[in-house]
Design a protein around this motif. Structure first.
Motif, PDB file in Angstrom:
ATOM      1  N   LEU A   1      45.048  38.973  48.153  1.00  0.00           N
ATOM      2  CA  LEU A   1      46.046  38.104  47.531  1.00  0.00           C
ATOM      3  C   LEU A   1      45.307  36.994  46.812  1.00  0.00           C
ATOM      4  N   LEU A   2      45.508  36.892  45.492  1.00  0.00           N
ATOM      5  CA  LEU A   2      44.910  35.814  44.711  1.00  0.00           C
ATOM      6  C   LEU A   2      45.993  34.824  44.316  1.00  0.00           C
ATOM      7  N   PHE A   3      45.783  33.555  44.691  1.00  0.00           N
ATOM      8  CA  PHE A   3      46.725  32.477  44.401  1.00  0.00           C
ATOM      9  C   PHE A   3      46.195  31.691  43.208  1.00  0.00           C
ATOM     10  N   GLY A   4      46.925  31.754  42.089  1.00  0.00           N
ATOM     11  CA  GLY A   4      46.523  31.026  40.895  1.00  0.00           C
ATOM     12  C   GLY A   4      47.355  29.768  40.722  1.00  0.00           C
TER      13      GLY A   4
ATOM     14  N   ALA B   1      46.710  43.228  45.364  1.00  0.00           N
ATOM     15  CA  ALA B   1      46.056  44.513  45.053  1.00  0.00           C
ATOM     16  C   ALA B   1      45.381  45.054  46.302  1.00  0.00           C
ATOM     17  N   ASP B   2      45.330  46.396  46.365  1.00  0.00           N
ATOM     18  CA  ASP B   2      44.581  47.042  47.443  1.00  0.00           C
ATOM     19  C   ASP B   2      43.189  47.401  46.930  1.00  0.00           C
ATOM     20  N   ARG B   3      42.472  48.232  47.684  1.00  0.00           N
ATOM     21  CA  ARG B   3      41.096  48.554  47.303  1.00  0.00           C
ATOM     22  C   ARG B   3      41.010  49.403  46.048  1.00  0.00           C
ATOM     23  N   GLY B   4      41.991  50.203  45.777  1.00  0.00           N
ATOM     24  CA  GLY B   4      41.946  51.084  44.619  1.00  0.00           C
ATOM     25  C   GLY B   4      41.237  52.384  44.935  1.00  0.00           C
ATOM     26  N   ARG B   5      41.221  53.275  43.973  1.00  0.00           N
ATOM     27  CA  ARG B   5      40.609  54.581  44.164  1.00  0.00           C
ATOM     28  C   ARG B   5      39.095  54.490  44.042  1.00  0.00           C
ATOM     29  N   SER B   6      38.407  55.343  44.798  1.00  0.00           N
ATOM     30  CA  SER B   6      36.950  55.401  44.727  1.00  0.00           C
ATOM     31  C   SER B   6      36.525  55.931  43.364  1.00  0.00           C
ATOM     32  N   GLY B   7      35.554  55.274  42.748  1.00  0.00           N
ATOM     33  CA  GLY B   7      35.084  55.692  41.434  1.00  0.00           C
ATOM     34  C   GLY B   7      35.873  55.096  40.293  1.00  0.00           C
ATOM     35  N   SER B   8      36.894  54.310  40.590  1.00  0.00           N
ATOM     36  CA  SER B   8      37.694  53.684  39.534  1.00  0.00           C
ATOM     37  C   SER B   8      36.889  52.591  38.858  1.00  0.00           C
TER      38      SER B   8
ATOM     39  N   ALA C   1      43.039  40.034  40.421  1.00  0.00           N
ATOM     40  CA  ALA C   1      42.998  39.101  39.291  1.00  0.00           C
ATOM     41  C   ALA C   1      43.849  39.617  38.134  1.00  0.00           C
ATOM     42  N   ILE C   2      43.793  40.931  37.894  1.00  0.00           N
ATOM     43  CA  ILE C   2      44.636  41.505  36.838  1.00  0.00           C
ATOM     44  C   ILE C   2      46.108  41.425  37.237  1.00  0.00           C
ATOM     45  N   ALA C   3      46.380  41.662  38.518  1.00  0.00           N
ATOM     46  CA  ALA C   3      47.764  41.524  38.992  1.00  0.00           C
ATOM     47  C   ALA C   3      48.264  40.099  38.810  1.00  0.00           C
ATOM     48  N   LEU C   4      47.376  39.117  38.996  1.00  0.00           N
ATOM     49  CA  LEU C   4      47.755  37.718  38.765  1.00  0.00           C
ATOM     50  C   LEU C   4      48.118  37.496  37.300  1.00  0.00           C
ATOM     51  N   ASP C   5      47.307  38.068  36.389  1.00  0.00           N
ATOM     52  CA  ASP C   5      47.636  37.955  34.961  1.00  0.00           C
ATOM     53  C   ASP C   5      48.948  38.672  34.644  1.00  0.00           C
ATOM     54  N   GLN C   6      49.172  39.820  35.265  1.00  0.00           N
ATOM     55  CA  GLN C   6      50.424  40.538  35.031  1.00  0.00           C
ATOM     56  C   GLN C   6      51.622  39.746  35.544  1.00  0.00           C
ATOM     57  N   ALA C   7      51.458  39.064  36.679  1.00  0.00           N
ATOM     58  CA  ALA C   7      52.554  38.233  37.206  1.00  0.00           C
ATOM     59  C   ALA C   7      52.854  37.085  36.257  1.00  0.00           C
TER      60      ALA C   7
ATOM     61  N   ALA D   1      53.269  39.488  41.957  1.00  0.00           N
ATOM     62  CA  ALA D   1      53.263  40.818  41.347  1.00  0.00           C
ATOM     63  C   ALA D   1      52.100  41.617  41.926  1.00  0.00           C
ATOM     64  N   ALA D   2      52.380  42.880  42.194  1.00  0.00           N
ATOM     65  CA  ALA D   2      51.322  43.795  42.627  1.00  0.00           C
ATOM     66  C   ALA D   2      50.679  44.428  41.405  1.00  0.00           C
ATOM     67  N   PHE D   3      49.454  44.844  41.563  1.00  0.00           N
ATOM     68  CA  PHE D   3      48.719  45.448  40.457  1.00  0.00           C
ATOM     69  C   PHE D   3      49.439  46.711  39.973  1.00  0.00           C
TER      70      PHE D   3
END
Length: 753
Positions: free
Chosen positions: A360-363, A450-457, A467-473, A481-483
């Motif tokens: 969780l990123l708090f901006g 956001a969660d960890r995401g897929r391996s190799g992503s 951080a991208i989810a924060l920008d999307q929010a 907002a979730a990623f």
């Protein structure tokens, strides 16, 4: 730690060094003793042999005198001389035999000057007699060595005078082994004596010398003897093996050898114990150093107060300093220096360690505004206080500072809904005012999840995804907002398109499509807008908003726009040749309105071709750099290029800039046109905009016309031009020429469609 070879150990080298030095010293001492003993023994032997040689010489001379006197008695005997003179051989032989017996010699001989010879005990051949006669008569030798039947003899002679010389009485004594043993018995040391004649006697060195023999190196003394044969010299040789001389010293050598071996063994043991006591703390210190190299803070044992003990103490102090320094560096590497909170690296480690963790990123919104208002130091205290507040709300989960106004933590959640719900609960409680310098400061917080995401992503880091989810929010104007990977798309893949764009221009993959613009008064199409289309060989159709926007960001928009202008001029010639005189509109990026060199090139291209082009620009592009943009727009207008204000109403429209722009046309954004037949408010805004534009002397084009109702309303409002799917979709140049060829020339409703 791998075990070193034993010879590479200090203990072994010390032992070998001391043993080697002692061994060398012992060897040198042994060599010196052996040489001294050998030299002394050789000196004793040499002295003994010299003395024995002198004794042998005296014995030889004494025996020669004795024999010579006996021979002289016979030679002076009157009866013997008479018998010799009368040739009475029987009497001569009897006298010789009688005297030989009394003297104890091996042979006696009467040799006359006329060659007469009578002998007893010997059998001399003619050559031997010749040799004897020559030695006595010619050489005058009265005592010497003569070889008879291959055996050396001591020979003495006495002259027979009557009264002149008529011959010699000769005695001969064999120099055999028995005779030599008698001589050897006279020496204090067991010498070996021999008489040699001939070439060997001539080649034998005089004096003492060491020569090889069957018994080993031996001392040899050679003394010359007189010889009755000039061609056959003779010598007395005395030899003595040096091994016999050194034999008495063998117990001494054995004792020295035993003492040396015992000394080496004792030295080895003592050196080993000494080196062990010296190297044990050094080995422990070496192990500690290797442990330190592996990152282990191992202290060396201090076992003494000498230099090694002080070195170990200093090493332990250094290890302690390194441990403290690493702890400080680790803390600095994992914590923010302004607030003391953990940093991004610590957050990433925490995210990797928590199974099922969500970041969780708090901006903090309006971060720069608040910071400028309260100051940098106060803002740092505010961020620290906010972090501690969130940590308390999250049951002690550590909160990290990820960016200037961004805090983060890791929570456990079963899925995205649970993580978003937890974030909404935290953000609601975290937005309470923070007391800084005694005054409350209001804050607004937005959260990205956001969660960890897929391996190799490409975004395997959950912090990057959050951080991208924060920008999307923030873009969606939501608190949490979730990623969303669909919204994020594939920036890396899209970025690779830019490197292919220039190649696509040259390869014909990029083309211009034309969308017609319907003129209400002429009731026909009087203009077209040039729109870029890119058909990628692998990806197919590439949306213009994607590659044009990225071209603007990467600086490729200028060559793209220059190509579009050149192609539009060429296509306008084609339209004109087909009998269609249309105004062609080309979109100009706002980034190019600050580029004077682009303006020069565009004006030169249009004026040299005599083309009728319209440059569509956005009002916001003018607002970015108004002075330069307005000057370039004026240059376009002076060159006869029409100017159209695109997307009017979609941004923060300014009447101040609107009145300054030398525009010919104003295009109402399709957002107002699409709801024109459903919203009275949109109709009011469109009508007022049309009236405003006409008041400023501008034509009005409505974008997004898709229904007949909207078209009728725009006609009634006095709109000049319409553009949209109802009028026609963007098509290729050839399709546009076919469409224009089918367009009725008369005025009427059939002009649209």
């Amino acid at each position: 730690m791998p075990r070193l070879p034993r010879f590479n150990r200090l203990r072994t080298r010390l032992t070998v060094l001391y043993m080697g030095l002692f061994g060398i010293a012992l060897l040198l001492a042994a060599v010196a003793i052996f040489n001294a003993v050998g030299s002394s023994a050789r000196k004793v032997v040499r002295n003994e042999m010299t003395a024995s040689g002198a004794v042998y010489g005296q014995i030889w001379a004494s025996r020669s005198d004795q024999l010579q006197q006996g021979a002289a008695v016979l030679a002076r005997d009157y009866g013997f001389r008479e018998a010799v003179a009368t040739g009475d051989e029987a009497t001569v032989r009897s006298a010789l035999d009688n005297l030989r017996s009394r003297q104890g010699v091996d042979g006696a001989l009467m040799l006359g000057v006329d060659g007469y010879a009578a002998a007893t005990g010997l059998n001399l051949d003619a050559p031997t007699l010749d040799t004897l006669f020559a030695g006595l008569d010619r050489d005058g030798v009265e005592a010497g060595v003569l070889t008879i039947d291959g055996q050396p003899y001591q020979v003495v002679a006495a002259p027979v005078m009557a009264p002149v010389l008529i011959g010699w009485v000769v005695f001969a004594e064999r120099l055999d082994a028995a005779q030599m043993r008698n001589l050897e018995g006279l020496s204090a040391i067991p010498l070996s004596a021999s008489v040699i004649v001939g070439a060997n006697a001539a080649a034998t060195d005089r004096g003492t010398a060491i020569v090889p023999t069957a018994e080993g190196p031996s001392m040899r003394l050679a003394r010359p003897l007189p010889s009755l044969d000039r061609a056959t010299p003779a010598a007395l040789v005395l030899t003595y093996p040096l091994s016999r001389a050194l034999k008495p010293y063998e117990p001494l050598f054995l004792s020295l050898t035993i003492i040396g071996i015992a000394g080496i063994a004792l030295l080895m043991g003592g050196t080993w114990l000494l080196s062990l006591s010296l190297t044990r703390p050094i080995t422990a210190l070496d192990d500690a150093v290797h442990g330190l190299q592996r990152g282990e803070y191992v202290e060396a044992p201090v076992t003494s107060s000498d230099e090694i003990g002080r070195l170990a103490s200093s090493f332990n102090a250094m290890v302690g300093d390194l441990r403290d320094r690493e702890a400080r560096l680790t803390h600095m590497a994992l914590h923010d220096q302004e607030t003391g909170l953990p940093n991004r690296l610590a957050l990433e480690r925490r995210a990797g360690a928590v199974a099922g963790g969500w970041v969780l990123l708090f901006g903090v919104e309006r971060f720069e505004v608040v910071r400028n208002a309260i100051g940098y130091d106060s803002m740092a205290r505010l961020i620290g206080a906010l972090g501690r507040r969130i940590e308390a709300l999250a049951d002690g989960e550590p909160v990290a500072r990820v960016g200037a106004g961004v805090l983060g933590l890791v929570v456990e959640a079963a899925d995205a809904d649970e993580a978003v719900a937890l974030a909404e609960r935290l953000v609601g409680a975290a937005q309470e005012p923070v007391i800084i310098n005694g005054a409350p400061v209001d804050i607004t917080v937005t959260v990205g999840v956001a969660d960890r995401g897929r391996s190799g992503s490409d975004l395997a880091s959950p912090v990057d995804r959050a951080a991208i989810a924060l920008d999307q929010a923030r873009a969606a104007k939501r608190h949490v907002a979730a990623f969303d990977p669909a919204v994020y798309g594939d920036p890396a893949g899209n970025l690779s398109l830019i490197s292919e764009l220039m190649t696509a221009l040259r390869g014909g993959e990029v083309t211009l499509a034309y969308q017609p613009k319907y003129d209400f008064r002429a009731e026909r199409v009087t203009g077209v807008e040039a729109l870029m289309r890119w058909t990628h060989p692998r990806r197919g159709f590439v949306p213009p908003d994607l590659f044009i926007g990225m071209a603007e960001e990467t600086g490729h928009i200028r060559p793209l726009t220059e190509w579009a202008i050149d192609r539009a001029i060429e296509d306008q010639r084609t339209l004109s040749a087909a009998g269609h005189d249309l105004l062609v509109s080309v979109n100009i990026s706002g980034r190019l309105l600050a580029d004077e060199s682009f303006a020069d090139l565009a004006i030169a291209a249009v004026t040299s071709a005599g083309a009728r082009l319209c440059f569509e620009i956005t009002e916001t592009a003018v607002m970015t750099n108004p002075e330069t943009a307005l000057r370039i727009v004026s240059r376009f207008a002076d060159a006869g290029i029409s100017i159209s204000l695109d997307d009017y109403g979609s941004g923060l429209s300014s009447l101040a800039y609107l009145k300054q722009i030398r525009a010919d046309e104003l295009k109402i954004d399709k957002a107002f046109i699409l709801g024109l037949d459903q919203s009275a408010r949109d109709g009011l805004l469109v009508k007022s905009t049309i009236d405003l534009a006409h008041g400023l002397g501008l034509k009005v084009t409505a974008e997004g016309v898709e229904t007949p109702t909207a078209l009728a309303l725009l006609r009634g409002m006095g709109c000049d031009l319409a553009q949209g799917y109802l009028i026609g979709r963007p098509v290729s140049l050839s399709a546009m020429i076919e469409r224009l060829a089918e367009q009725p020339q008369a005025r009427g409703k059939t002009a649209v469609g």
